[in-house]
Design an enzyme around this catalytic site. Structure first.
Site, PDB file in Angstrom:
ATOM      1  N   HIS A  91      -7.739 -60.833  -8.001  1.00 24.14           N
ATOM      2  CA  HIS A  91      -8.764 -59.936  -7.444  1.00 24.14           C
ATOM      3  C   HIS A  91      -8.907 -58.717  -8.351  1.00 24.14           C
ATOM      4  O   HIS A  91      -7.939 -58.241  -8.932  1.00 24.14           O
ATOM      5  CB  HIS A  91      -8.367 -59.517  -6.027  1.00 24.14           C
ATOM      6  CG  HIS A  91      -9.455 -58.783  -5.332  1.00 24.14           C
ATOM      7  ND1 HIS A  91      -9.688 -57.446  -5.532  1.00 24.14           N
ATOM      8  CD2 HIS A  91     -10.415 -59.216  -4.471  1.00 24.14           C
ATOM      9  CE1 HIS A  91     -10.738 -57.078  -4.816  1.00 24.14           C
ATOM     10  NE2 HIS A  91     -11.198 -58.133  -4.160  1.00 24.14           N
ATOM     11  N   SER A  93     -19.761 -56.607  -1.307  1.00 21.88           N
ATOM     12  CA  SER A  93     -20.662 -56.074  -0.280  1.00 21.88           C
ATOM     13  C   SER A  93     -21.475 -57.153   0.436  1.00 21.88           C
ATOM     14  O   SER A  93     -22.655 -56.958   0.733  1.00 21.88           O
ATOM     15  CB  SER A  93     -21.579 -54.995  -0.869  1.00 21.88           C
ATOM     16  OG  SER A  93     -20.802 -53.905  -1.345  1.00 21.88           O
ATOM     17  N   GLY A 134     -17.155 -53.080  -2.289  1.00 20.31           N
ATOM     18  CA  GLY A 134     -16.927 -51.910  -1.449  1.00 20.31           C
ATOM     19  C   GLY A 134     -17.915 -50.785  -1.694  1.00 20.31           C
ATOM     20  O   GLY A 134     -17.735 -49.672  -1.203  1.00 20.31           O
ATOM     21  N   GLU A 146     -17.064 -61.929  -8.367  1.00 12.89           N
ATOM     22  CA  GLU A 146     -17.185 -60.646  -7.689  1.00 12.89           C
ATOM     23  C   GLU A 146     -17.465 -59.550  -8.710  1.00 12.89           C
ATOM     24  O   GLU A 146     -16.534 -59.034  -9.331  1.00 12.89           O
ATOM     25  CB  GLU A 146     -15.891 -60.305  -6.950  1.00 12.89           C
ATOM     26  CG  GLU A 146     -15.509 -61.303  -5.892  1.00 12.89           C
ATOM     27  CD  GLU A 146     -14.587 -60.677  -4.852  1.00 12.89           C
ATOM     28  OE1 GLU A 146     -14.974 -60.698  -3.675  1.00 12.89           O
ATOM     29  OE2 GLU A 146     -13.521 -60.160  -5.209  1.00 12.89           O
ATOM     30  N   ASN A 157     -11.290 -61.229   3.105  1.00 15.76           N
ATOM     31  CA  ASN A 157     -10.186 -60.567   2.406  1.00 15.76           C
ATOM     32  C   ASN A 157      -9.942 -59.233   3.100  1.00 15.76           C
ATOM     33  O   ASN A 157     -10.720 -58.298   2.956  1.00 15.76           O
ATOM     34  CB  ASN A 157     -10.592 -60.358   0.935  1.00 15.76           C
ATOM     35  CG  ASN A 157      -9.592 -59.517   0.182  1.00 15.76           C
ATOM     36  OD1 ASN A 157      -8.474 -59.270   0.649  1.00 15.76           O
ATOM     37  ND2 ASN A 157      -9.986 -59.045  -0.999  1.00 15.76           N
ATOM     38  N   GLU A 196      -9.147 -55.679  -7.779  1.00 14.41           N
ATOM     39  CA  GLU A 196      -8.277 -54.534  -7.461  1.00 14.41           C
ATOM     40  C   GLU A 196      -6.878 -54.750  -8.031  1.00 14.41           C
ATOM     41  O   GLU A 196      -6.199 -53.807  -8.421  1.00 14.41           O
ATOM     42  CB  GLU A 196      -8.245 -54.310  -5.941  1.00 14.41           C
ATOM     43  CG  GLU A 196      -9.536 -53.665  -5.471  1.00 14.41           C
ATOM     44  CD  GLU A 196      -9.983 -54.047  -4.071  1.00 14.41           C
ATOM     45  OE1 GLU A 196      -9.155 -54.551  -3.282  1.00 14.41           O
ATOM     46  OE2 GLU A 196     -11.179 -53.845  -3.770  1.00 14.41           O
ATOM     47  N   LYS A 207      -7.623 -57.087   2.652  1.00 20.65           N
ATOM     48  CA  LYS A 207      -7.021 -56.046   1.803  1.00 20.65           C
ATOM     49  C   LYS A 207      -5.858 -55.367   2.556  1.00 20.65           C
ATOM     50  O   LYS A 207      -5.157 -56.035   3.296  1.00 20.65           O
ATOM     51  CB  LYS A 207      -8.090 -55.051   1.343  1.00 20.65           C
ATOM     52  CG  LYS A 207      -9.290 -55.779   0.728  1.00 20.65           C
ATOM     53  CD  LYS A 207     -10.226 -54.888   0.000  1.00 20.65           C
ATOM     54  CE  LYS A 207     -11.359 -55.739  -0.586  1.00 20.65           C
ATOM     55  NZ  LYS A 207     -12.251 -54.994  -1.447  1.00 20.65           N
TER      56      LYS A 207
HETATM   57  P1  PGA Z   1     -16.386 -55.970  -0.078  1.00 22.02           P
HETATM   58  O1  PGA Z   1     -15.095 -56.590  -0.819  1.00 22.02           O
HETATM   59  O2  PGA Z   1     -17.021 -57.084   0.707  1.00 22.02           O
HETATM   60  O3  PGA Z   1     -15.823 -54.883   0.824  1.00 22.02           O
HETATM   61  O4  PGA Z   1     -17.277 -55.436  -1.126  1.00 22.02           O
HETATM   62  C1  PGA Z   1     -15.136 -57.858  -1.407  1.00 22.02           C
HETATM   63  C2  PGA Z   1     -13.823 -58.176  -2.073  1.00 22.02           C
HETATM   64  O5  PGA Z   1     -13.215 -57.254  -2.650  1.00 22.02           O
HETATM   65  O6  PGA Z   1     -13.354 -59.321  -2.049  1.00 22.02           O
END
Ligand code: PGA
Length: 252
Positions: free
Chosen positions: A95, A212, A173, A167, A9, A97, A11
């Site tokens: 997601h 992560s 992140g 997640e 992903n 976010e 982003k």
């Molecule tokens: P990350 O993001 O691996 O940077 O923690 C995962 C995601 O948001 O899908």
């Protein structure tokens, strides 16, 4: 046996040139991989170019979001048919976010999920609890609600086509990965919830872990019985780390 999926992903990262550069490295270095489904999810502006670059390879392309209508006066939105037209086969829905910053709810997730399936896209539906919810012991309650309401009204044969990504919001992140045991526990519980609604086909539904995921933790995560792949953010932005994650060592 469920085929593992490793999805990147991206982003809101990568301009057109950077996106093409990255997928050129991925396709050169991952051409031999047959046992893992590989997906990349660039920003909208790079979708068509990335899909053209990856055409005929073993790497699929996903949108990061979409609207549920096929067309119309919805300024700023992108339809499932537009994603298909750009070369996508998958789409990430719900997601955290999007839930946190853009008002996504289980109701909108449900509408998008149905629209994606209707268009023939494979939805990767994200669920997960915040730190506060985990600390107050509400992880399973939150995840169960997101799954029940997000997937409401789907027939078992439709459910079979979706991919779920667990997640934990506190792990995205932040560098704090859920321990393999914490992840496995929730994955197992998600399997039970979907079995209650989807019946026997639930065993074909893949559940990815996200938050992560890095080259140094992918092997132990993928060795858990109920972890069927990963949704990778930060570590999918560099060819080297994403390639290592796709080439995880599985000791299941
Ligand atoms: P990350 O993001 O691996 O940077 O923690 C995962 C995601 O948001 O899908």
């Amino acid at each position: 046996m469920r085929k593992p999926i490793i999805a990147g992903n991206w982003k809101m990262y990568k301009n057109l040139g950077e996106a093409i550069e990255l997928v050129r490295q991925l396709k050169e270095n991952l051409a031999d991989v047959v046992s893992v489904e590989i997906v990349v999810s660039p920003p909208f502006t790079a979708l068509a170019a990335v899909a053209a670059e990856l055409s005929g390879t073993n790497i699929s392309v996903a949108g990061q979001n979409m609207y549920w209508e096929e067309a119309g006066a919805f300024t700023g939105e992108v339809s499932p048919l537009m994603l298909k037209d750009a070369g996508c086969t998958h789409v990430i829905i719900g997601h955290s976010e999007r839930r946190q910053f853009f008002g996504e709810t289980d109701t909108t997730v449900n509408k998008k999920l149905k629209a994606a399936l209707k268009a023939g896209l494979t939805p990767i539906v994200c669920v997960g609890e915040t730190l506060e919810e985990r600390e107050f012991g509400g992880t399973m309650k939150v995840v169960e609600k997101q799954i029940r309401e997000g997937l409401e009204g789907l027939a078992p044969q439709e459910m079979e086509k979706i991919v779920i990504a667990y997640e934990p919001v506190w792990a995205i992140g932040t560098g704090k990965t859920a321990t393999p045991q914490q992840a496995e526990e929730v994955h197992e519980a998600i399997g039970t919830i979907i079995a209650q609604t989807a019946g026997g086909v639930a065993r074909n539904i893949r559940i990815l872990y996200g938050g992560s995921v890095k080259p140094d933790n992918i092997d132990v995560l993928m060795s858990q019985p109920n972890i069927d792949g990963a949704l990778v953010g930060g570590a999918s932005l560099q060819a080297e780390s994403f390639i290592r994650i796709v080439r995880f060592k599985n000791s299941k």
